[in-house]
Scaffold this motif. Structure first.
Motif, short mmCIF file in Angstrom:
data_model
loop_
_atom_site.label_atom_id
_atom_site.label_comp_id
_atom_site.label_asym_id
_atom_site.label_seq_id
_atom_site.Cartn_x
_atom_site.Cartn_y
_atom_site.Cartn_z
N TYR A 131 -0.02 24.33 12.35
CA TYR A 131 -1.20 24.33 13.23
C TYR A 131 -1.00 23.39 14.41
CZ TYR A 131 -3.44 19.84 11.92
OH TYR A 131 -3.74 18.52 11.76
N LEU A 132 -0.23 22.30 14.23
CA LEU A 132 -0.02 21.36 15.31
C LEU A 132 0.75 21.99 16.47
CD1 LEU A 132 0.84 18.12 13.31
CD2 LEU A 132 -1.20 18.50 14.69
N THR A 136 -2.98 23.60 17.87
CA THR A 136 -3.52 22.42 18.57
C THR A 136 -2.93 22.34 19.97
OG1 THR A 136 -3.75 21.27 16.46
CG2 THR A 136 -3.83 19.94 18.46
N TYR A 137 -1.62 22.43 20.06
CA TYR A 137 -0.94 22.65 21.33
C TYR A 137 0.22 23.61 21.05
CZ TYR A 137 2.00 22.36 25.37
OH TYR A 137 2.75 22.72 26.46
N ALA A 138 0.23 24.74 21.72
CA ALA A 138 1.28 25.74 21.51
C ALA A 138 2.53 25.32 22.28
CB ALA A 138 0.80 27.11 21.95
N PRO A 264 -7.25 16.57 14.96
CA PRO A 264 -7.42 17.78 14.16
C PRO A 264 -7.09 17.54 12.68
CG PRO A 264 -5.29 17.82 15.20
CD PRO A 264 -5.93 16.50 15.58
N SER A 265 -7.26 18.59 11.88
CA SER A 265 -6.98 18.54 10.45
C SER A 265 -6.47 19.89 9.99
CB SER A 265 -8.24 18.17 9.67
OG SER A 265 -8.05 18.35 8.28
N VAL A 266 -5.63 19.85 8.97
CA VAL A 266 -5.05 21.09 8.44
C VAL A 266 -6.07 21.97 7.74
CG1 VAL A 266 -4.38 20.07 6.22
CG2 VAL A 266 -3.07 22.00 7.13
#
Length: 325
Positions: A131-132, A136-138, A264-266
């Motif tokens: 997800y990071l 969150t940032y691609a 953020p969080s997973v």
């Protein structure tokens, strides 16, 4: 009713508050399966919860992820049957056990190519990295990416995956672990125990700052991470290994270059079965392609769980830590 061995704690504190107990496990209820666990993943959030930094209702178990074999299924379960291999990383606290009942929609089936230990070592950490760098940032080809704690479990996966996406990856670690960061795909590895580490980061990139900084260290690094971030770049605070990150005013973000800061969080990224299984499929594909890998640095018997926490808090290991029931 089945007997299970599980780590429990009645108070917060040092690793020694964890005690192995025998507990009674009822038959799986509607929508549940009973999983015989063969490998249990350790994550640093376990330390925060055991110590009371992230307090839980007491008494409690610990642990978020494990892999194993389905022993029995409850009414209404159609996705799994006895004998299937499966893993989870978001099924409620209590993974430190040799057996437990888990909601079937919190499980992901394991492909043949992914072993139980590999799944338990990589699922939580790999989905965090997923997800990071995807949401969150691609991360894009040509980006400069700064990864703190690059020798840790999540850090190694982040570095390898970002490198596989075409980024230039700068990792930070303590001096004894710099070689681990380089082996994980970093183009340069910086000792972040030195006061001038931001200067070393920018020097390593030829004077360019990072498009995104992934910071799991918190108190010791967050403000300096902003000094390494390019204008309009992203600072992603997703952990606090050195203590909670300091409060940041919007004005400071403006002064540092109109930066974006997020925490953020997973778990929200894997909140339902469809998202969880799709994200896991992305991770498993990266594993199979050799883009992502993670060494297992320490295996500890379940009954010796305090040793795993002691090693993690001392930063005495690299790679993943597993508890073996």
């Amino acid at each position: 009713m089945t007997q299970a061995r599980a780590i429990r704690l009645a108070e917060f504190g040092a690793p020694t508050v964890m005690k192995l107990e025998t507990v009674s496990l009822p038959d799986p209820g509607p929508g549940e399966v009973r999983l015989r666990q063969t490998a249990i993943g350790f994550n640093y959030i376990d330390v925060y919860q055991r110590s009371g930094v992230y307090p839980l209702p007491l008494p409690t178990g610990l642990g978020h992820e494990a892999a194993g074999v389905v022993e029995a299924v409850g009414p209404g379960v159609t996705d799994f049957k006895a004998g299937d291999r499966a893993a989870y990383m978001h099924a409620g606290i209590g993974a430190y056990a040799d057996r437990r009942n888990v909601a079937a929609d919190r499980l992901v089936p394991l492909p043949v190519e992914v072993g139980d230990e590999q799944a338990a070592a990589v699922l939580f950490k790999g989905l965090t990295a997923q997800y990071l760098i995807k949401k969150t940032y691609a991360v894009q080809p040509g980006d400069i990416v700064l990864v703190h704690a690059a020798a840790g479990g999540v850090g190694q996966i982040l570095c390898r995956w970002a490198k596989g996406l075409g980024a230039t990856v700068i990792g930070t670690a303590s001096r004894p672990k710099l070689d681990v960061a380089l082996a994980a795909g970093c183009d340069a590895a910086i000792d972040y125990t030195k006061a001038d580490w931001p200067d070393a980061v920018i020097k390593a990139t030829g004077g360019r700052k990072a498009r995104v900084v992934y910071d799991s260290v918190g108190a010791d690094t967050l403000l300096k991470s902003m000094d390494c971030t390019a204008p309009f770049g992203f600072v992603v605070s997703y952990g606090a290994a050195s203590g909670p990150a300091p409060a940041v005013s919007p004005d400071l973000l403006n002064k540092k270059g109109c930066l974006y800061l997020t925490r953020p969080s997973v778990f929200p990224h894997n909140a339902d079965a469809r998202s969880f299984r799709a994200n896991a499929a992305d991770l498993f594909a990266a594993l199979e392609a050799g883009i992502v890998s993670l060494d297992i640095g320490l295996r500890v018997p379940l009954e010796e769980a305090p040793k795993a926490h002691e090693a993690a808090e001392a930063r005495a290991t690299t790679g993943a830590i597993l508890l073996i029931p």
